[in-house]
Design a protein around this motif. Structure first.
Motif, short mmCIF file in Angstrom:
data_model
loop_
_atom_site.label_atom_id
_atom_site.label_comp_id
_atom_site.label_asym_id
_atom_site.label_seq_id
_atom_site.Cartn_x
_atom_site.Cartn_y
_atom_site.Cartn_z
N LEU A 70 -47.24 -25.89 -30.95
CA LEU A 70 -47.96 -26.79 -32.12
C LEU A 70 -49.34 -26.54 -32.26
N LEU A 91 -40.38 -24.24 -37.48
CA LEU A 91 -40.18 -25.80 -37.05
C LEU A 91 -39.09 -26.43 -37.52
N ALA A 102 -45.06 -32.22 -37.18
CA ALA A 102 -45.71 -31.10 -37.61
C ALA A 102 -45.08 -30.57 -38.96
#
Length: 235
Positions: free
Chosen positions: A27, A46, A110
């Motif tokens: 990340l 992701l 994210a």
């Protein structure tokens, strides 16, 4: 860590702190890419990781099935290698479920960060036809341009329909043809005429200019967003 394995959660040493370290390192790399406005491939990856872990969290058996399999040896009758599933014990499953519970909100955060950048850039882009638009628009050209730049990247695009057992959906392919400079004599309309002369298989092509108000990475952001804009524009 630039890449996260598809089965990172079950591969290698299954330990919460270790998996947490792997996830956070990945990340951190994604965050550095987003700071450089490089959305792809990180944003797509992701979403894939999040979807898989979400499925794991809702299906304990699927999580077990993702474990590596042990090679038992050749099956001469079937002429193939035989593998034995490694069945994790309850303590390991609890550890895995804890990792999944920790990872899901991190991945979701994210994704939201990447999507906010994507949405901002898409709003800052303008798509408009070059010349007269023909009825057939499944093939044509896209002219990608940036603010304060005379450089234009010319792509040839083709939209295809794909079908599975549930639905039909559109996909698009874009191939870079050349890079030109726009001037008073070399307008977008003139570039289109030049393309018609050079590629006679498209005598009356659709052509779109996609202009971005910012200088952003071409391959990692401008091109993938342009693909989506074309799909939304061409019905």
């Amino acid at each position: 860590m630039k890449n996260l394995s598809e089965n990172w959660i079950t591969e290698g040493w299954v330990d919460f702190e270790y998996k947490k370290y792997i996830l956070l390192a990945y990340l951190q790399h994604v965050e550095s890419q987003f700071k450089e406005v490089k959305l792809y491939p990180p944003l797509g990856e992701l979403v894939q990781h999040y979807s898989k872990l979400k499925s794991f969290s809702e299906n304990r058996e699927q999580l077990k099935a993702s474990f590596p399999k042990l090679l038992e040896g050749p099956d001469f009758k079937e002429m193939k290698l035989k593998y034995k599933a490694l069945d994790p014990d309850d303590d390991m499953m609890k550890q895995l479920e804890e990792i999944v519970a920790y990872a899901l909100p991190k991945l979701k955060k994210a994704i939201e960060e990447g999507k906010s950048i994507y949405d901002f850039l898409e709003e800052e882009m303008v798509i408009e036809p070059v010349g007269i638009s023909p009825i057939y628009q499944k093939e044509g050209y896209a002219f990608l341009s940036f603010k304060d730049s005379k450089d234009v990247y010319i792509y040839r695009y083709r939209i295809n329909l794909f079908q599975n057992s549930l639905d039909t959906f559109k996909g698009i392919m874009m191939q870079l043809i050349e890079k030109v400079k726009i001037s008073l004599s070399q307008t977008f309309e003139q570039v289109k005429l030049d393309l018609i002369r050079a590629y006679k298989e498209l005598p009356n092509p659709a052509a779109y200019r996609i202009h971005c108000a910012h200088q952003i990475p071409l391959q990692e952001s401008f091109l993938p967003i342009s693909k989506r804009l074309l799909l939304k524009t061409i019905k």
